[in-house]
Design an enzyme around this catalytic site. Structure first.
Site, PDB file in Angstrom:
ATOM      1  N   ASP A 216       0.821  -1.209   0.000  1.00 16.69           N
ATOM      2  CA  ASP A 216       0.000   0.000   0.000  1.00 16.69           C
ATOM      3  C   ASP A 216       0.856   1.261   0.000  1.00 16.69           C
ATOM      4  O   ASP A 216       0.439   2.303  -0.493  1.00 16.69           O
ATOM      5  CB  ASP A 216      -0.952  -0.015   1.192  1.00 16.69           C
ATOM      6  CG  ASP A 216      -1.965  -1.139   1.017  1.00 16.69           C
ATOM      7  OD1 ASP A 216      -1.642  -2.293   1.368  1.00 16.69           O
ATOM      8  OD2 ASP A 216      -3.042  -0.874   0.463  1.00 16.69           O
ATOM      9  N   ASN A 226       1.664  -2.995   4.213  1.00 20.81           N
ATOM     10  CA  ASN A 226       0.720  -3.846   3.483  1.00 20.81           C
ATOM     11  C   ASN A 226      -0.281  -4.386   4.498  1.00 20.81           C
ATOM     12  O   ASN A 226      -0.143  -4.193   5.705  1.00 20.81           O
ATOM     13  CB  ASN A 226       1.456  -4.982   2.764  1.00 20.81           C
ATOM     14  CG  ASN A 226       0.570  -5.674   1.736  1.00 20.81           C
ATOM     15  OD1 ASN A 226      -0.069  -5.010   0.923  1.00 20.81           O
ATOM     16  ND2 ASN A 226       0.499  -6.993   1.764  1.00 20.81           N
TER      17      ASN A 226
HETATM   18  O1  MRU Z   1      -7.493  -2.451   2.938  1.00 24.73           O
HETATM   19  P1  MRU Z   1      -7.374  -2.840   1.491  1.00 24.73           P
HETATM   20  O2  MRU Z   1      -8.151  -4.065   1.127  1.00 24.73           O
HETATM   21  O3  MRU Z   1      -7.590  -1.674   0.564  1.00 24.73           O
HETATM   22  O4  MRU Z   1      -5.833  -3.240   1.443  1.00 24.73           O
HETATM   23  C1  MRU Z   1      -5.112  -3.218   0.321  1.00 24.73           C
HETATM   24  C2  MRU Z   1      -4.758  -4.567  -0.070  1.00 24.73           C
HETATM   25  O5  MRU Z   1      -5.526  -5.236  -0.703  1.00 24.73           O
HETATM   26  C3  MRU Z   1      -3.474  -5.136   0.284  1.00 24.73           C
HETATM   27  O6  MRU Z   1      -2.801  -4.555   1.322  1.00 24.73           O
HETATM   28  C4  MRU Z   1      -2.675  -5.380  -0.975  1.00 24.73           C
HETATM   29  O7  MRU Z   1      -1.773  -6.368  -0.681  1.00 24.73           O
HETATM   30  C5  MRU Z   1      -2.014  -4.161  -1.566  1.00 24.73           C
HETATM   31  S1  MRU Z   1      -3.012  -3.287  -2.682  1.00 24.73           S
HETATM   32  C6  MRU Z   1      -2.787  -4.075  -4.234  1.00 24.73           C
END
Ligand code: MRU
Length: 322
Positions: A216, A226
């Site tokens: 993220d 992440n």
């Molecule tokens: O809270 P979210 O579902 O928006 O979190 C993001 C994610 O899905 C993960 O952290 C992901 O591994 C990175 S975004 C492709």
């Protein structure tokens, strides 16, 4: 179908909260509604959040709203994913340069898909026939408009005929690994098993060839945020000498932040922990804590798979993010 797109005068999204039970599509006509859809995770995953934000800014421009106000509203939706801020700033610049709002936002979304395709090609080169791969959360097409980040190399490897197997950890508290990643893998017939988050170490000891997660936010020293639970996987992977890769486009890198400890970690409602759907599963008197992300230090990362190639953590400071 993409995870986020524009149609008529609406920003359209797959409502990811409804998966895997049904594919529901929702449309929004104003940037405030788009910000709310990001906040309540109608759409989620850093690059899809970025695309939604771009369409939010597009709507603000089409609706003749104050662009700085709209940018503030959209940026306030969630704090951790760098793509949200990157996309809003890109759209502000494009709109001020007189680029047509729909063209600018569509261009941004298409760019993400192209970058993910390249991530898939670079990542595929690391995967051998017969590999067992572990991933966490959802970094597939749903999280990235299309194709995926962590799932892009997996898709490409499977498409090229490599016989791979994927462990998808369920990902508490919202179960994106089970409800979204496993759904994407089933759609493509990629062999996989869902495992509880707490079973990751057990399966790594039994034999995992590599771990690929998304991110993220990745900061200048190579630390990254992440989905909660990533850190444990990375630590165990290093102990067991399993390569740990992070797949993300350049829009996820925030070189203005020097250290992972400075990344703002979103705290979400305790209901996401104490309840499954509408049913409370925790004792009535218990409170819960719900950080959405954790930070994994750079020393646990084998490489960052980007659209421009694979970088080691100590090479990040040299990259160009614009
Ligand atoms: O809270 P979210 O579902 O928006 O979190 C993001 C994610 O899905 C993960 O952290 C992901 O591994 C990175 S975004 C492709």
């Amino acid at each position: 179908m993409r995870a986020v797109w524009f149609e008529g005068r609406e920003a359209m999204m797959i409502d990811q909260r409804e998966l895997p039970h049904r594919i529901a599509v929702v449309g929004f006509r104003g940037h405030e509604e788009v910000a709310e859809a990001i906040r309540n995770m109608t759409t989620r995953g850093a690059p899809s959040i970025g695309a939604a934000a771009a369409y939010g800014m597009c709507l603000a421009a089409l609706n003749k709203k104050d662009l700085d106000d709209a940018a503030r509203t959209i940026k306030a939706a969630r704090p951790t994913a760098n793509d949200l801020f990157y996309a809003v700033d890109r759209m502000l610049a494009d709109l001020r340069n007189g680029i047509d709002p729909i063209k600018a936002a569509d261009g941004y979304a298409q760019e993400i898909v192209d970058k993910c395709t390249r991530i898939g090609e670079y990542g595929n080169a690391l995967i051998k026939d017969g590999d067992i791969i572990m991933t966490h959360c959802n970094a597939g097409a749903l999280a990235t408009v299309d194709v995926g980040t962590a799932l892009a190399p997996i898709r490409k490897a499977w498409g090229d005929g490599k016989r791979i197997f994927v462990y998808a950890s369920e990902t508490r508290p919202r179960l994106q690994g089970m409800q979204l990643t496993a759904w994407e893998l089933s759609q493509e017939g990629i062999p996989h098993s869902i495992i509880a988050d707490g079973a990751s170490g057990h399966f790594m000891r039994k034999g995992v060839n590599m771990i690929i997660t998304g991110a993220d936010r990745i900061v200048a020293n190579g630390d990254f945020a992440n989905k909660i639970g990533t850190y444990e996987k990375a630590v165990i992977a290093k102990e067991l000498k399993i390569p740990f890769y992070v797949a993300a486009p350049v829009s996820t890198f925030d070189l203005s932040t020097k250290n992972g400890d400075d990344i703002e970690i979103e705290e979400r409602s305790e209901n996401e922990v104490t309840m499954i759907g509408n049913v409370r599963i925790a004792p009535a008197g218990s409170k819960a804590l719900n950080p959405s992300f954790d930070v994994t230090p750079a020393k646990y990362v084998t490489g960052f798979i980007t659209e421009n190639g694979i970088l080691k953590p100590n090479e990040i400071h040299r990259m160009r993010t614009k």
